[in-house]
Enzyme design. Structure first.
Site, mmCIF file in Angstrom:
data_model
loop_
_atom_site.group_PDB
_atom_site.id
_atom_site.type_symbol
_atom_site.label_atom_id
_atom_site.label_comp_id
_atom_site.label_asym_id
_atom_site.label_seq_id
_atom_site.Cartn_x
_atom_site.Cartn_y
_atom_site.Cartn_z
ATOM 1 N N ASN A 231 0.863 -1.182 0.000
ATOM 2 C CA ASN A 231 0.000 0.000 0.000
ATOM 3 C C ASN A 231 0.901 1.234 0.000
ATOM 4 O OD1 ASN A 231 0.619 0.699 2.843
ATOM 5 N ND2 ASN A 231 -0.377 -1.287 3.198
ATOM 6 N N ASP A 300 -3.755 -6.713 4.689
ATOM 7 C CA ASP A 300 -4.706 -7.671 5.272
ATOM 8 C C ASP A 300 -4.709 -9.007 4.535
ATOM 9 O OD1 ASP A 300 -5.719 -6.197 7.404
ATOM 10 O OD2 ASP A 300 -6.965 -5.001 6.059
ATOM 11 N N LYS A 310 10.341 -16.215 -10.869
ATOM 12 C CA LYS A 310 9.474 -15.199 -11.470
ATOM 13 C C LYS A 310 8.365 -15.863 -12.290
ATOM 14 C CE LYS A 310 9.491 -11.362 -14.594
ATOM 15 N NZ LYS A 310 10.028 -11.000 -15.877
ATOM 16 N N PHE A 344 -4.500 2.572 14.786
ATOM 17 C CA PHE A 344 -4.876 3.561 13.770
ATOM 18 C C PHE A 344 -6.016 2.991 12.941
ATOM 19 C CE2 PHE A 344 -1.873 7.121 13.534
ATOM 20 C CZ PHE A 344 -1.076 6.777 14.604
ATOM 21 N N LYS A 358 -13.414 -0.738 16.074
ATOM 22 C CA LYS A 358 -12.047 -1.286 16.186
ATOM 23 C C LYS A 358 -11.509 -1.162 17.608
ATOM 24 C CE LYS A 358 -10.941 -0.760 11.356
ATOM 25 N NZ LYS A 358 -10.334 0.010 10.284
ATOM 26 N N LYS A 362 -10.409 -4.679 19.079
ATOM 27 C CA LYS A 362 -8.969 -4.893 19.282
ATOM 28 C C LYS A 362 -8.537 -4.499 20.696
ATOM 29 C CE LYS A 362 -8.009 -4.458 14.352
ATOM 30 N NZ LYS A 362 -6.971 -4.449 13.327
HETATM 31 N N1 CTP Z 1 -3.482 -3.992 11.980
HETATM 32 C C1 CTP Z 1 -2.765 -5.090 12.438
HETATM 33 N N2 CTP Z 1 -2.699 -6.215 11.669
HETATM 34 C C2 CTP Z 1 -3.332 -6.285 10.482
HETATM 35 C C3 CTP Z 1 -4.083 -5.175 10.020
HETATM 36 C C4 CTP Z 1 -4.126 -4.038 10.806
HETATM 37 O O1 CTP Z 1 -2.191 -5.041 13.522
HETATM 38 N N3 CTP Z 1 -3.241 -7.386 9.750
HETATM 39 C C5 CTP Z 1 -3.545 -2.790 12.834
HETATM 40 C C6 CTP Z 1 -3.109 -1.509 12.147
HETATM 41 O O2 CTP Z 1 -1.742 -1.251 12.349
HETATM 42 C C7 CTP Z 1 -3.986 -0.462 12.802
HETATM 43 C C8 CTP Z 1 -5.241 -1.202 13.169
HETATM 44 O O3 CTP Z 1 -4.880 -2.588 13.177
HETATM 45 O O4 CTP Z 1 -3.425 0.042 13.991
HETATM 46 C C9 CTP Z 1 -6.402 -0.976 12.243
HETATM 47 O O5 CTP Z 1 -6.059 -1.306 10.953
HETATM 48 P P1 CTP Z 1 -7.089 -1.210 9.718
HETATM 49 O O6 CTP Z 1 -6.423 -1.768 8.513
HETATM 50 O O7 CTP Z 1 -7.644 0.158 9.617
HETATM 51 O O8 CTP Z 1 -8.223 -2.110 10.201
HETATM 52 P P2 CTP Z 1 -8.527 -3.565 9.933
HETATM 53 O O9 CTP Z 1 -8.728 -4.182 11.265
HETATM 54 O O10 CTP Z 1 -7.499 -4.206 9.069
HETATM 55 O O11 CTP Z 1 -9.931 -3.464 9.206
HETATM 56 P P3 CTP Z 1 -10.334 -2.965 7.737
HETATM 57 O O12 CTP Z 1 -9.114 -3.022 6.850
HETATM 58 O O13 CTP Z 1 -11.374 -3.909 7.341
HETATM 59 O O14 CTP Z 1 -10.832 -1.557 7.919
#
Ligand code: CTP
Length: 431
Positions: A231, A300, A310, A344, A358, A362
């Site tokens: 990303n 994710d 490759k 975040f 969240k 979490k």
């Molecule tokens: N995070 C994490 N591990 C992951 C994804 C996210 O620890 N695999 C943490 C990020 O660093 C952030 C928080 O979880 O502090 C929220 O991340 P975000 O991507 O916004 O939320 P998700 O739980 O992944 O949900 P979504 O992408 O569906 O919004």
């Protein structure tokens, strides 16, 4: 700033009579340079002296055209200093003695000229000499100037150089300027300046002995040796958080995905590539962690199978199979105990509702939520526009600010949480 329910409650405590005298042990030197915003520093002085701080003003000759020394002397009950070479009865080394004696030096307002002088080592009057003695660690700079001056590349280069050296900045805000134009350059609000000084005077060592684990940057989920899913995270927010925690005395481990940023001075850097490596690194350091800040943009999903060689193109379309990566923060929800967890949330819709969800899911103490579609917010910018939400539902919407200033503000909120757990800091907040 928009304070909702529980936040209002905390604000009321901070502004109550209990606050009077909270800074009574603290000595502050305020350097005033010659800009129209210098009239606003009178209110800053008023509020800081109400809190008990002993304030002395040193002003440049140009500043004295806007506000007289007499005004500052009346407000502070101390001589306001201008002359490099003192009148009778004053010691000739006061440009050294005064900054050494104070707890902090606030430069408010700081003109483009003064910022240029500090960045280039010029000490040709009393204020600039005192700034040179005080040094980066003791000094907070509050710039105010016309928008064109602020964005002049020379001024920006000087500001960046000073930030690199560790000078703390309270960035100018957006609004109508004295020249009747609208833009960025307006002195930060009195509320912001007083609140930052209060924190810097009381909590410069608030995280001494605390172990921070901060994650930053993107992860790369490889498909083959040359291709990966990732990303647009630059890592700037996480690195700024590491610097902010270090500036308040913390021990910082920074676990980072690939970035081009320099390691913050004093941080222990652990470099990782993908989500699984980041999870492993976090779990190894977690037992000795007091405060976990997950600013990394962890992918994710990762390819189910990564090819060792490759992948060659074929005639047909290619369908990728993806598997979930570990939710690092979520997986630590149950092991949290007395630790503080900060997450975040990057959203494009239903920002607050999703962020609140969240927090619960979490088991977080604080979440920093931003809407990627808002101008000035997001991944690759130097600025961000966020709302900080705490687990009791308190909510604080912050204006557009640099990631470095935002990092300090987030650390102020973390300090308040540490305060609810540590009697020493608790008394500093509430007495
Ligand atoms: N995070 C994490 N591990 C992951 C994804 C996210 O620890 N695999 C943490 C990020 O660093 C952030 C928080 O979880 O502090 C929220 O991340 P975000 O991507 O916004 O939320 P998700 O739980 O992944 O949900 P979504 O992408 O569906 O919004």
């Amino acid at each position: 700033m928009k304070f909702l329910k529980t936040r209002r409650k905390r604000k009321r405590i901070l502004n109550s009579d209990l606050d009077m005298g909270i800074l009574s042990e603290k000595k502050l030197l305020i350097g005033v340079s010659g800009g129209i915003a210098s009239y606003k520093v009178c209110e800053v002085i008023r509020q800081l002296t109400d809190l008990g701080a002993s304030v002395q003003v040193v002003l440049t000759k140009h500043a004295a055209n806007f506000v007289t020394a007499l005004t500052f002397e009346t407000l502070t009950n101390q001589p306001a200093l201008t002359e490099m070479f003192p009148e009778d009865g004053m010691v000739a080394t006061r440009h050294i003695d005064v900054p050494r004696m104070v707890d902090r030096l606030l430069i408010c307002p700081a003109t483009a000229n003064l910022i240029g002088k500090i960045a280039n080592g010029i000490a040709d009057d009393l204020l600039s000499s005192m700034i040179m003695v005080a040094g980066a660690e003791k000094t907070t700079v509050c710039p105010a100037m016309n928008t064109d001056m602020w964005f002049n590349p020379i001024v920006q280069k000087n500001v960046d150089a000073l930030r690199e050296l560790g000078y703390s900045f309270i960035d100018p805000g957006f609004g109508e300027l004295a020249c009747r134009t609208e833009g960025i350059g307006k002195l930060a609000s009195v509320e912001r300046i007083v609140s930052r000084m209060r924190i810097e005077l009381l909590y410069s060592n608030v995280f001494k002995g605390k172990n921070f684990l901060i994650t930053a940057g993107p992860t790369r989920e490889f498909l083959d040796p040359v291709r990966y899913l990732t990303n647009a995270s630059s890592g700037k927010m996480g690195y700024a958080l590491a610097e902010a925690a270090l500036s308040r005395g913390a021990n910082v481990k920074l676990i980072t995905g690939p970035t081009v940023l320099d390691t913050p001075e004093g941080a222990t850097l652990i470099e990782v590539n993908n989500a699984v490596e980041m999870e492993e690194a976090v779990k190894i350091s977690y037992p000795s962690t007091d405060i976990l800040v997950m600013a990394a943009a962890v992918a994710d999903y990762a390819p189910i199978r990564a090819s060792r060689s490759k992948i060659k193109k074929g005639k047909d379309d290619l369908t990728l199979g993806l598997r979930r990566t570990p939710d690092i923060l979520g997986s630590l929800a149950k092991s949290k105990e007395e630790r503080i967890h900060v997450g975040f949330a990057m959203e494009t819709e239903n920002l607050i509702a999703n962020a609140r969800k969240k927090i619960q899911e979490k088991n977080l103490d604080l979440i920093v939520a931003n809407n990627l579609l808002v101008e000035g917010a997001g991944f690759e910018t130097d600025t961000n526009v966020v709302t900080i939400i705490d687990r009791e539902g308190g909510e604080m919407s912050l204006p557009n600010m640099s990631k470095r200033e935002l990092a300090l503000t987030i650390m102020d909120e973390v300090a308040a949480f540490v305060g609810t757990r540590s009697s020493q800091i608790k008394s500093a907040i509430h007495v």
